[in-house]
Enzyme design. Structure first.
Site, mmCIF file in Angstrom:
data_model
loop_
_atom_site.group_PDB
_atom_site.id
_atom_site.type_symbol
_atom_site.label_atom_id
_atom_site.label_comp_id
_atom_site.label_asym_id
_atom_site.label_seq_id
_atom_site.Cartn_x
_atom_site.Cartn_y
_atom_site.Cartn_z
ATOM 1 N N TYR A 188 10.396 -27.559 43.346
ATOM 2 C CA TYR A 188 11.214 -27.038 42.239
ATOM 3 C C TYR A 188 10.951 -25.545 42.044
ATOM 4 C CZ TYR A 188 12.497 -26.026 37.387
ATOM 5 O OH TYR A 188 13.013 -25.449 36.244
ATOM 6 N N GLU A 195 7.624 -21.850 36.159
ATOM 7 C CA GLU A 195 7.089 -22.638 37.269
ATOM 8 C C GLU A 195 7.018 -21.788 38.548
ATOM 9 O OE1 GLU A 195 5.816 -25.636 36.875
ATOM 10 O OE2 GLU A 195 5.608 -26.311 38.946
ATOM 11 N N SER A 248 12.396 -19.829 35.846
ATOM 12 C CA SER A 248 11.347 -20.651 35.225
ATOM 13 C C SER A 248 9.944 -20.104 35.459
ATOM 14 C CB SER A 248 11.433 -22.065 35.821
ATOM 15 O OG SER A 248 10.266 -22.802 35.542
HETATM 16 P P1 NAP Z 1 17.732 -30.731 31.861
HETATM 17 O O1 NAP Z 1 17.703 -31.293 30.484
HETATM 18 O O2 NAP Z 1 17.049 -31.468 32.973
HETATM 19 O O3 NAP Z 1 19.268 -30.491 32.253
HETATM 20 C C1 NAP Z 1 19.650 -30.235 33.579
HETATM 21 C C2 NAP Z 1 21.156 -30.223 33.642
HETATM 22 O O4 NAP Z 1 21.555 -29.974 35.008
HETATM 23 C C3 NAP Z 1 21.819 -31.548 33.242
HETATM 24 O O5 NAP Z 1 22.960 -31.278 32.482
HETATM 25 C C4 NAP Z 1 22.199 -32.141 34.597
HETATM 26 O O6 NAP Z 1 23.314 -33.012 34.543
HETATM 27 C C5 NAP Z 1 22.579 -30.878 35.348
HETATM 28 N N1 NAP Z 1 22.671 -31.074 36.791
HETATM 29 C C6 NAP Z 1 21.806 -31.744 37.596
HETATM 30 N N2 NAP Z 1 22.255 -31.750 38.859
HETATM 31 C C7 NAP Z 1 23.425 -31.080 38.866
HETATM 32 C C8 NAP Z 1 24.378 -30.768 39.860
HETATM 33 N N3 NAP Z 1 24.219 -31.161 41.132
HETATM 34 N N4 NAP Z 1 25.487 -30.071 39.523
HETATM 35 C C9 NAP Z 1 25.672 -29.682 38.228
HETATM 36 N N5 NAP Z 1 24.816 -29.950 37.229
HETATM 37 C C10 NAP Z 1 23.698 -30.649 37.543
HETATM 38 O O7 NAP Z 1 17.108 -29.247 31.858
HETATM 39 P P2 NAP Z 1 16.839 -28.248 30.623
HETATM 40 O O8 NAP Z 1 15.479 -28.495 30.102
HETATM 41 O O9 NAP Z 1 18.001 -28.266 29.724
HETATM 42 O O10 NAP Z 1 16.770 -26.857 31.399
HETATM 43 C C11 NAP Z 1 17.937 -26.083 31.621
HETATM 44 C C12 NAP Z 1 17.707 -25.162 32.800
HETATM 45 O O11 NAP Z 1 16.593 -24.320 32.530
HETATM 46 C C13 NAP Z 1 17.370 -25.858 34.104
HETATM 47 O O12 NAP Z 1 17.900 -25.086 35.155
HETATM 48 C C14 NAP Z 1 15.852 -25.838 34.165
HETATM 49 O O13 NAP Z 1 15.405 -25.899 35.488
HETATM 50 C C15 NAP Z 1 15.592 -24.485 33.540
HETATM 51 N N6 NAP Z 1 14.328 -24.327 32.837
HETATM 52 C C16 NAP Z 1 13.948 -25.227 31.883
HETATM 53 C C17 NAP Z 1 12.772 -25.021 31.194
HETATM 54 C C18 NAP Z 1 12.327 -25.965 30.111
HETATM 55 O O14 NAP Z 1 11.163 -25.904 29.720
HETATM 56 N N7 NAP Z 1 13.218 -26.789 29.566
HETATM 57 C C19 NAP Z 1 11.982 -23.886 31.468
HETATM 58 C C20 NAP Z 1 12.418 -22.986 32.436
HETATM 59 C C21 NAP Z 1 13.597 -23.207 33.104
HETATM 60 P P3 NAP Z 1 23.169 -34.587 34.200
HETATM 61 O O15 NAP Z 1 23.115 -34.656 32.704
HETATM 62 O O16 NAP Z 1 24.400 -35.172 34.769
HETATM 63 O O17 NAP Z 1 21.907 -35.056 34.851
HETATM 64 O O1 F7E Z 2 4.628 -31.315 32.624
HETATM 65 C C1 F7E Z 2 1.202 -32.619 32.780
HETATM 66 C C2 F7E Z 2 1.843 -32.166 34.066
HETATM 67 O O2 F7E Z 2 6.732 -32.460 33.284
HETATM 68 C C3 F7E Z 2 3.798 -30.457 31.871
HETATM 69 C C4 F7E Z 2 10.301 -28.314 33.224
HETATM 70 O O3 F7E Z 2 11.177 -28.078 32.143
HETATM 71 O O4 F7E Z 2 8.728 -26.692 32.415
HETATM 72 C C5 F7E Z 2 8.873 -28.045 32.784
HETATM 73 O O5 F7E Z 2 8.026 -28.358 33.875
HETATM 74 C C6 F7E Z 2 2.352 -30.688 32.250
HETATM 75 C C7 F7E Z 2 2.090 -30.711 33.753
HETATM 76 O O6 F7E Z 2 6.763 -30.019 32.524
HETATM 77 C C8 F7E Z 2 1.917 -36.150 32.443
HETATM 78 O O7 F7E Z 2 0.996 -32.398 35.176
HETATM 79 C C9 F7E Z 2 0.179 -34.870 32.316
HETATM 80 O O8 F7E Z 2 0.953 -29.962 34.034
HETATM 81 O O9 F7E Z 2 6.407 -31.776 30.875
HETATM 82 P P1 F7E Z 2 6.199 -31.480 32.301
HETATM 83 P P2 F7E Z 2 6.543 -28.930 33.678
HETATM 84 O O10 F7E Z 2 6.136 -29.536 34.944
HETATM 85 O O11 F7E Z 2 5.659 -27.867 33.117
HETATM 86 C C10 F7E Z 2 9.026 -25.742 33.454
HETATM 87 C C11 F7E Z 2 8.862 -24.364 32.862
HETATM 88 C C12 F7E Z 2 10.338 -25.977 34.077
HETATM 89 O O12 F7E Z 2 11.020 -25.051 34.510
HETATM 90 C C13 F7E Z 2 10.683 -27.405 34.399
HETATM 91 O O13 F7E Z 2 12.086 -27.545 34.613
HETATM 92 O O14 F7E Z 2 1.967 -31.973 31.774
HETATM 93 N N1 F7E Z 2 1.242 -34.079 32.577
HETATM 94 N N2 F7E Z 2 0.568 -36.147 32.237
HETATM 95 C C14 F7E Z 2 2.340 -34.838 32.663
HETATM 96 N N3 F7E Z 2 3.627 -34.514 32.870
HETATM 97 C C15 F7E Z 2 4.540 -35.526 32.876
HETATM 98 N N4 F7E Z 2 5.842 -35.230 33.045
HETATM 99 N N5 F7E Z 2 4.160 -36.835 32.676
HETATM 100 C C16 F7E Z 2 2.865 -37.200 32.463
HETATM 101 O O15 F7E Z 2 2.548 -38.381 32.304
#
Ligand code: NAP
Ligand code: F7E
Length: 329
Positions: free
Chosen positions: A152, A130, A128
């Site tokens: 995270y 992040e 990520s």
């Molecule tokens: P998500 O919607 O939060 O999905 C996370 C998945 O992980 C869900 O299926 C969840 O299952 C499963 N999980 C949680 N705890 C687990 C455990 N103990 N054992 C097995 N599975 C478990 O995340 P996403 O947005 O699809 O992202 C997919 C991956 O990419 C994640 O690893 C995330 O950190 C990474 N990532 C996401 C982004 C983004 O912007 N979306 C960017 C960079 C990296 P449940 O449905 O049961 O909760």
């Molecule tokens: O926040 C700001 C917050 O929670 C984005 C995950 O998929 O991407 C995701 O992480 C921004 C942050 O995503 C609210 O402070 C303002 O700056 O949508 P987010 P994230 O933290 O960037 C990375 C790449 C991952 O890997 C993660 O799994 O938005 N923000 N106000 C807020 N964010 C939330 N959630 N809620 C608010 O009310």
């Protein structure tokens, strides 16, 4: 021969898109699902009925070994994680166990499962942006120093380096995609993009008046999840495993997202609907993310197809039409 894939996190946003992509390519797809009666299984079944569900948990290595034995996968995509950054401060140990140690559990299970034929299973790790946290250069690329700002991010950095270590130590075909934020109508409602698209739809429909947010100045490189799972698959098809940044190379603020979302429903004086509350601020914020995906573009031939404004409109339109119900997504 039909390829076989095992996806952890198959009930999440990316897992759902990846499952459909692999099914469309003729794969037999297995999905690891946690819990004894996970309510998301039904949504997965509605979305991609051909996915074969295997129960297991990233914290339970024997369940991973069993899943590998059952699926006999050619490719493993590790998308499972606790992925909500804000939650990771309140549950730092659990996040480290699942998002960090879970990667090691799975890598080690694959090594044991593959035995002397380590090349028989290819591995993808969902790293990520992040991990860049307090960014050391703009834009961020594969070589940028990691400086994670949340539990995270720290856990993801562990998983990222462990993936590289298994590649270098054992010759495992293990790739890591450093994906920047990617969104869709399937995004969880706790993330800011979906929180806004859902609230804007409800405000437009007269069901809600106020939206409470945290930091509106944070900037992210937001792309479309459907594009990003395609990049994952392309990485795994390469002869040599490697690490790739996947991003749009643009950055936009939460404020810009709000403007386009409200504009899409004809509201220009959106400020009267939005308030800020300190409870949505983070102990340490990632202020600005912007990726340089040159390597993915040149080596993988990957390109994002959905721009920022279209992504915002896609999410608001989906929330307007279906109000959070899976059917219309
Ligand atoms: P998500 O919607 O939060 O999905 C996370 C998945 O992980 C869900 O299926 C969840 O299952 C499963 N999980 C949680 N705890 C687990 C455990 N103990 N054992 C097995 N599975 C478990 O995340 P996403 O947005 O699809 O992202 C997919 C991956 O990419 C994640 O690893 C995330 O950190 C990474 N990532 C996401 C982004 C983004 O912007 N979306 C960017 C960079 C990296 P449940 O449905 O049961 O909760
Ligand atoms: O926040 C700001 C917050 O929670 C984005 C995950 O998929 O991407 C995701 O992480 C921004 C942050 O995503 C609210 O402070 C303002 O700056 O949508 P987010 P994230 O933290 O960037 C990375 C790449 C991952 O890997 C993660 O799994 O938005 N923000 N106000 C807020 N964010 C939330 N959630 N809620 C608010 O009310």
């Amino acid at each position: 021969m039909t390829k076989r894939a095992l996806i952890t996190g198959v009930t999440g946003q990316d897992g759902m898109y990846l499952a459909r992509l692999l099914l469309s390519k003729g794969y037999t797809v297995f999905g690891l699902v946690r819990g004894q009666n996970n309510p998301k299984i039904q949504a997965l079944h509605d979305w991609a009925p051909e996915v074969r569900v295997i129960t297991g948990d990233l914290q339970d290595q024997s369940s991973l070994l069993r899943a590998l034995g059952q699926a006999q996968p050619d490719e493993v995509y590790n998308l499972g994680a606790i992925s909500f950054v804000a939650y990771s401060w309140e549950n730092a140990h659990l996040t480290s166990q699942v998002t960090g140690m879970g990667v090691l559990n799975l890598l080690e299970a694959i090594r044991l499962h593959a035995g002397t034929d380590i090349g028989k299973v290819r591995f993808y790790q969902a790293s990520s942006s992040e991990m860049f946290g307090r960014v050391q250069e703009v834009p961020q690329r594969e070589t940028t120093l990691l400086w994670p700002r949340s539990p995270y991010g720290v856990a993801k950095a562990f998983g990222h380096h462990m993936t590289i270590n298994y590649r270098e130590s054992y010759g495992m075909h293990a790739s890591s995609g450093i994906l920047f934020n990617h969104e869709s109508p399937l995004r969880g409602p706790e993330f800011v993009t979906r929180k806004i698209s859902s609230a804007v739809a409800r405000i437009a429909l007269g069901l809600q008046d106020q939206l409470v947010l945290g930091n509106l100045d944070a900037q992210r490189d937001w792309g479309f999840a459907g594009d990003y799972v395609d990049a994952m698959w392309r990485m795994v098809q390469q002869d040599t495993a490697d690490d790739y940044v996947v991003s749009t190379n643009e950055t936009h603020s939460v404020r810009e997202y709000l403007e386009i979302a409200f504009e899409h429903v004809g509201i220009t004086d959106w400020q009267r609907h939005v308030t800020q509350d300190a409870r949505f601020l983070r102990p340490a914020e990632v202020d600005l993310l912007m990726g340089d995906a040159t390597k993915a573009r040149t080596t993988l031939g990957w390109e994002p197809t959905v721009g920022f404004a279209d992504l915002v409109r896609m999410m608001v339109t989906a929330d307007l039409s279906e109000h959070g119900l899976v059917g219309a997504r």
